[in-house]
Write an enzyme that holds these catalytic residues in place. Structure first.
Site, mmCIF file in Angstrom:
data_model
loop_
_atom_site.group_PDB
_atom_site.id
_atom_site.type_symbol
_atom_site.label_atom_id
_atom_site.label_comp_id
_atom_site.label_asym_id
_atom_site.label_seq_id
_atom_site.Cartn_x
_atom_site.Cartn_y
_atom_site.Cartn_z
ATOM 1 N N ASP A 292 -5.483 -34.431 -17.164
ATOM 2 C CA ASP A 292 -6.582 -34.348 -18.137
ATOM 3 C C ASP A 292 -6.433 -33.093 -19.011
ATOM 4 O O ASP A 292 -6.246 -31.988 -18.497
ATOM 5 C CB ASP A 292 -7.925 -34.311 -17.375
ATOM 6 C CG ASP A 292 -9.114 -34.470 -18.310
ATOM 7 O OD1 ASP A 292 -9.255 -33.647 -19.242
ATOM 8 O OD2 ASP A 292 -9.909 -35.398 -18.110
ATOM 9 N N HIS B 131 -11.050 -32.439 -10.598
ATOM 10 C CA HIS B 131 -12.114 -32.034 -11.529
ATOM 11 C C HIS B 131 -13.181 -33.113 -11.583
ATOM 12 O O HIS B 131 -12.883 -34.303 -11.538
ATOM 13 C CB HIS B 131 -11.551 -31.752 -12.924
ATOM 14 C CG HIS B 131 -10.996 -32.963 -13.628
ATOM 15 N ND1 HIS B 131 -11.686 -33.614 -14.622
ATOM 16 C CD2 HIS B 131 -9.850 -33.642 -13.461
ATOM 17 C CE1 HIS B 131 -10.974 -34.632 -15.052
ATOM 18 N NE2 HIS B 131 -9.845 -34.684 -14.362
ATOM 19 N N ARG C 290 -8.364 -31.299 -20.480
ATOM 20 C CA ARG C 290 -9.367 -30.239 -20.345
ATOM 21 C C ARG C 290 -9.126 -29.345 -19.129
ATOM 22 O O ARG C 290 -9.755 -28.297 -18.976
ATOM 23 C CB ARG C 290 -10.765 -30.860 -20.281
ATOM 24 C CG ARG C 290 -11.130 -31.610 -21.555
ATOM 25 C CD ARG C 290 -12.295 -32.537 -21.342
ATOM 26 N NE ARG C 290 -11.975 -33.603 -20.395
ATOM 27 C CZ ARG C 290 -12.829 -34.560 -20.038
ATOM 28 N NH1 ARG C 290 -14.037 -34.574 -20.534
ATOM 29 N NH2 ARG C 290 -12.461 -35.486 -19.156
ATOM 30 N N CYS D 61 -4.895 -32.383 -12.321
ATOM 31 C CA CYS D 61 -4.932 -33.618 -13.097
ATOM 32 C C CYS D 61 -4.326 -33.372 -14.489
ATOM 33 O O CYS D 61 -4.393 -32.273 -15.024
ATOM 34 C CB CYS D 61 -6.372 -34.110 -13.234
ATOM 35 S SG CYS D 61 -6.509 -35.695 -14.095
ATOM 36 N N CYS E 276 -13.395 -36.923 -13.569
ATOM 37 C CA CYS E 276 -12.004 -37.372 -13.617
ATOM 38 C C CYS E 276 -11.935 -38.880 -13.925
ATOM 39 O O CYS E 276 -12.470 -39.702 -13.175
ATOM 40 C CB CYS E 276 -11.314 -37.078 -12.290
ATOM 41 S SG CYS E 276 -9.553 -37.494 -12.309
#
Ligand code: CO
Length: 218
Positions: free
Chosen positions: A49, A103, A51, A47, A106
């Protein structure tokens, strides 16, 4: 590396100079060798994202992992970007493992669980809503909303692994050389742990080939 702060942008080029100095201190030919070429063992599809720090959480060095990231780690059937990455990684780089890594927490998966109009994001999120539809009986039987959300994250990862298995480049490579493997992982950012979903890709390939067999006919 500097800690991420509000003025992180202002630090980037200074960080880069420090990184170069650190690398060269350990190996004066580091960048000469890096420039020669890549031979990554893993294709990591994760992803976007911020993080999900793909290389960092695996302890990977430059050159070790070929990376593709988008919202909710989707391998869409008409996504020229993701499919080109899969084609090149398997067909040319000959990676040994294709990993789809979702994750928990998400945002894309969460948005797909909430009926709403998000404009241009609608067709993208529909791919995840399609995963919900496909597994609706299992998901709707989960009373706890957080557990249902976590499970959709896992099921989305498995469906994207199946999308990798549907590609001609994977089928040709695996049926000829038994490589690459296809792995389903979830990153739990609350603990830092990578969770292996133990996706049985060889068994799934047998099912997939009944409908999606793309081996060339002679
Ligand atoms: Co995400």
């Amino acid at each position: 590396m500097a800690k991420q702060e509000n003025n992180f942008y202002a630090q980037v080029f200074a960080n880069n100079r420090k990184w170069i100095a650190d690398k060269l201190a350990g190996d004066k030919d580091y960048f000469k060798r890096l420039a020669l070429g890549q031979n990554p063992e893993i294709l990591f599809i994760g992803c976007s994202d911020s993080r999900v720090a793909a290389e960092e959480l695996m302890g990977a060095q430059p050159g070790e992992v070929f990376v593709h990231r988008n919202i909710s780690n989707v391998v869409g059937s008409t996504d020229l970007n993701a499919l080109s990455v899969v084609e090149y990684a398997i067909g040319t780089l000959q990676v040994k493992h294709v990993v789809v890594c979702g994750h928990y927490g998400c945002g894309g998966v969460k948005a797909a669980l909430e009926p709403q109009d998000l404009g241009l994001l609608n067709p993208w999120l529909r791919q995840i809503r399609d995963v919900y539809r496909l597994h609706r009986a299992e998901l709707d039987a989960i009373a706890d909303a957080q557990k249902r959300y976590d499970r959709l994250v896992e099921l989305n990862v498995e469906e994207q692994c199946i999308n990798v298995i549907k590609t001609a480049v994977f089928q040709k490579s695996f049926l000829k050389d038994r490589t690459p493997s296809v792995q389903a992982w979830v990153f739990d950012m609350a603990t830092g742990q990578l969770v292996d979903l133990h996706f049985n890709f060889e068994q799934r390939l047998e099912e997939i080939r009944q409908i999606y067999d793309l081996r060339p006919r002679h």
